[in-house]
Design a protein around this motif. Structure first.
Motif, PDB file in Angstrom:
ATOM      1  N   ARG A  14       0.833 -13.757 -12.950  1.00 49.22           N
ATOM      2  CA  ARG A  14       1.357 -13.389 -11.630  1.00 49.22           C
ATOM      3  C   ARG A  14       0.724 -12.071 -11.215  1.00 49.22           C
ATOM      4  O   ARG A  14       0.622 -11.143 -12.017  1.00 49.22           O
ATOM      5  CB  ARG A  14       2.878 -13.256 -11.705  1.00 49.22           C
ATOM      6  CG  ARG A  14       3.521 -13.202 -10.342  1.00 49.22           C
ATOM      7  CD  ARG A  14       5.013 -13.354 -10.450  1.00 49.22           C
ATOM      8  NE  ARG A  14       5.597 -13.518  -9.135  1.00 49.22           N
ATOM      9  CZ  ARG A  14       6.875 -13.302  -8.883  1.00 49.22           C
ATOM     10  NH1 ARG A  14       7.697 -12.940  -9.843  1.00 49.22           N
ATOM     11  NH2 ARG A  14       7.346 -13.459  -7.663  1.00 49.22           N
ATOM     12  N   LEU A  15       0.297 -11.985  -9.972  1.00 51.35           N
ATOM     13  CA  LEU A  15      -0.329 -10.768  -9.470  1.00 51.35           C
ATOM     14  C   LEU A  15       0.742  -9.797  -8.984  1.00 51.35           C
ATOM     15  O   LEU A  15       1.700 -10.195  -8.333  1.00 51.35           O
ATOM     16  CB  LEU A  15      -1.280 -11.082  -8.319  1.00 51.35           C
ATOM     17  CG  LEU A  15      -2.379 -12.122  -8.581  1.00 51.35           C
ATOM     18  CD1 LEU A  15      -3.288 -12.239  -7.365  1.00 51.35           C
ATOM     19  CD2 LEU A  15      -3.177 -11.808  -9.822  1.00 51.35           C
ATOM     20  N   SER A  16       0.550  -8.527  -9.294  1.00 47.72           N
ATOM     21  CA  SER A  16       1.452  -7.478  -8.835  1.00 47.72           C
ATOM     22  C   SER A  16       0.593  -6.290  -8.421  1.00 47.72           C
ATOM     23  O   SER A  16      -0.478  -6.065  -8.989  1.00 47.72           O
ATOM     24  CB  SER A  16       2.402  -7.099  -9.973  1.00 47.72           C
ATOM     25  OG  SER A  16       3.291  -6.086  -9.564  1.00 47.72           O
ATOM     26  N   TYR A  17       1.063  -5.525  -7.446  1.00 45.21           N
ATOM     27  CA  TYR A  17       0.266  -4.399  -6.908  1.00 45.21           C
ATOM     28  C   TYR A  17      -1.166  -4.861  -6.626  1.00 45.21           C
ATOM     29  O   TYR A  17      -2.130  -4.242  -7.056  1.00 45.21           O
ATOM     30  CB  TYR A  17       0.287  -3.201  -7.871  1.00 45.21           C
ATOM     31  CG  TYR A  17       1.663  -2.643  -8.087  1.00 45.21           C
ATOM     32  CD1 TYR A  17       2.274  -1.850  -7.126  1.00 45.21           C
ATOM     33  CD2 TYR A  17       2.377  -2.940  -9.248  1.00 45.21           C
ATOM     34  CE1 TYR A  17       3.556  -1.355  -7.312  1.00 45.21           C
ATOM     35  CE2 TYR A  17       3.668  -2.446  -9.444  1.00 45.21           C
ATOM     36  CZ  TYR A  17       4.244  -1.662  -8.478  1.00 45.21           C
ATOM     37  OH  TYR A  17       5.510  -1.170  -8.667  1.00 45.21           O
ATOM     38  N   ALA A  18      -1.285  -5.967  -5.901  1.00 43.34           N
ATOM     39  CA  ALA A  18      -2.588  -6.592  -5.660  1.00 43.34           C
ATOM     40  C   ALA A  18      -3.338  -5.878  -4.528  1.00 43.34           C
ATOM     41  O   ALA A  18      -3.233  -6.263  -3.368  1.00 43.34           O
ATOM     42  CB  ALA A  18      -2.414  -8.073  -5.347  1.00 43.34           C
ATOM     43  N   CYS A  35      -5.328  -4.521  -9.564  1.00 39.24           N
ATOM     44  CA  CYS A  35      -4.259  -5.502  -9.621  1.00 39.24           C
ATOM     45  C   CYS A  35      -3.605  -5.436 -10.994  1.00 39.24           C
ATOM     46  O   CYS A  35      -4.296  -5.277 -11.998  1.00 39.24           O
ATOM     47  CB  CYS A  35      -4.830  -6.900  -9.398  1.00 39.24           C
ATOM     48  SG  CYS A  35      -3.573  -8.150  -9.143  1.00 39.24           S
ATOM     49  N   ASN A  97      -3.424  -3.645 -16.238  1.00 34.27           N
ATOM     50  CA  ASN A  97      -3.886  -3.128 -14.954  1.00 34.27           C
ATOM     51  C   ASN A  97      -5.401  -3.243 -14.937  1.00 34.27           C
ATOM     52  O   ASN A  97      -6.078  -2.651 -15.781  1.00 34.27           O
ATOM     53  CB  ASN A  97      -3.448  -1.674 -14.765  1.00 34.27           C
ATOM     54  CG  ASN A  97      -1.944  -1.553 -14.672  1.00 34.27           C
ATOM     55  OD1 ASN A  97      -1.308  -2.300 -13.948  1.00 34.27           O
ATOM     56  ND2 ASN A  97      -1.364  -0.634 -15.419  1.00 34.27           N
ATOM     57  N   TYR A 130      -1.650 -12.591  -2.735  1.00 33.57           N
ATOM     58  CA  TYR A 130      -0.770 -11.442  -2.526  1.00 33.57           C
ATOM     59  C   TYR A 130      -0.008 -11.142  -3.814  1.00 33.57           C
ATOM     60  O   TYR A 130       0.005 -11.944  -4.759  1.00 33.57           O
ATOM     61  CB  TYR A 130       0.226 -11.766  -1.399  1.00 33.57           C
ATOM     62  CG  TYR A 130       0.921 -13.097  -1.626  1.00 33.57           C
ATOM     63  CD1 TYR A 130       2.106 -13.170  -2.347  1.00 33.57           C
ATOM     64  CD2 TYR A 130       0.350 -14.285  -1.170  1.00 33.57           C
ATOM     65  CE1 TYR A 130       2.721 -14.380  -2.596  1.00 33.57           C
ATOM     66  CE2 TYR A 130       0.956 -15.506  -1.415  1.00 33.57           C
ATOM     67  CZ  TYR A 130       2.141 -15.551  -2.131  1.00 33.57           C
ATOM     68  OH  TYR A 130       2.722 -16.766  -2.385  1.00 33.57           O
ATOM     69  N   SER A 131       0.648 -10.001  -3.845  1.00 31.49           N
ATOM     70  CA  SER A 131       1.509  -9.655  -4.977  1.00 31.49           C
ATOM     71  C   SER A 131       2.651 -10.653  -5.041  1.00 31.49           C
ATOM     72  O   SER A 131       3.436 -10.763  -4.097  1.00 31.49           O
ATOM     73  CB  SER A 131       2.077  -8.245  -4.802  1.00 31.49           C
ATOM     74  OG  SER A 131       1.056  -7.290  -4.841  1.00 31.49           O
ATOM     75  N   SER A 166       6.950 -13.322  -2.835  1.00 32.34           N
ATOM     76  CA  SER A 166       6.228 -12.067  -2.627  1.00 32.34           C
ATOM     77  C   SER A 166       6.943 -10.918  -3.327  1.00 32.34           C
ATOM     78  O   SER A 166       8.165 -10.809  -3.281  1.00 32.34           O
ATOM     79  CB  SER A 166       6.123 -11.767  -1.126  1.00 32.34           C
ATOM     80  OG  SER A 166       5.574 -10.484  -0.933  1.00 32.34           O
ATOM     81  N   ALA A 168       6.159  -7.848  -2.506  1.00 29.18           N
ATOM     82  CA  ALA A 168       6.031  -6.731  -1.578  1.00 29.18           C
ATOM     83  C   ALA A 168       7.351  -6.409  -0.887  1.00 29.18           C
ATOM     84  O   ALA A 168       7.453  -5.424  -0.178  1.00 29.18           O
ATOM     85  CB  ALA A 168       4.951  -7.031  -0.534  1.00 29.18           C
TER      86      ALA A 168
END
Length: 193
Positions: A14-18, A35, A97, A130-131, A166, A168
């Motif tokens: 899962r993407l976070s802070y993308a 990311c 990261n 997206y995040s 999301s 975000a």
């Protein structure tokens, strides 16, 4: 001795802070794409790949430093349960990261090529990756030795595999207006006149 392959492709993360569409300034004033990759603790295959590469790079660092790791040597894999206990999205995950100087390739699978290999389509819509969404990500690990020492993670390419909620904190148009009625036909006629 065979040359160490420090490049790998993750399982579904899962993407976070993308920050993958536009670079963002880091603490050193450099523009970087970045990311966080949330790896489920149940994804033993991805975690084994990460561990094998990290262990090999740790051994390389020890060889350069008289058989021991330099003081305050930073490792790339973090435990979400320990490091981010207040963030439920990081629960039961490890995370890395990853950073890049140039924009990563961003695509989605769209079937197979005649030779059976996956076929991809580039994604240019910045709202599509997206995040919070899920992807397989190509990364590479490297030793760094500047103000601090450790193992860094380079961000190469991202292939989106699934939508997700999301991270975000922003709702989508579909969520905000799901229960609303819109008389679309009348509106189209108004625009035509």
């Amino acid at each position: 001795m065979a040359e160490l392959n420090t490049k790998m492709v993750t399982g579904k993360v899962r993407l976070s802070y993308a920050n993958i569409w536009e670079p963002k300034e880091n603490d050193q004033g450099q523009l970087k794409y970045s990311c966080a990759l949330l790896i489920p603790k149940s994804d033993k295959a991805t975690l084994k790949k990460v561990k094998d590469i990290v262990d090999a790079l740790k051994a390389e660092a020890m060889n350069k430093n008289k058989g021991k790791l330099p003081g305050n040597f930073k490792l790339p894999l973090h435990d979400g349960d320990e490091d981010k206990p207040d963030d439920p999205n990081y629960a039961s995950h490890y995370y890395l990261n990853a950073y890049a100087n140039s924009k990563p390739g961003i695509a989605k699978p769209i079937g197979k090529n005649p030779d059976g290999s996956p076929k991809f389509q580039e994604i240019t819509d910045t709202t599509e990756v997206y995040s919070g969404c899920y992807a397989k990500v190509s990364i590479n690990f490297y030793l760094y030795d500047n103000k601090s020492k450790g193992i860094g993670v380079g961000l190469n390419n991202i292939v989106k595999v699934q939508d997700g909620e999301s991270l975000a904190g922003k709702s989508s148009v579909n969520e905000d207006f799901a229960g609303e009625d819109f008389d679309v036909e009348d509106e189209e006629e108004d625009y035509m006149n």
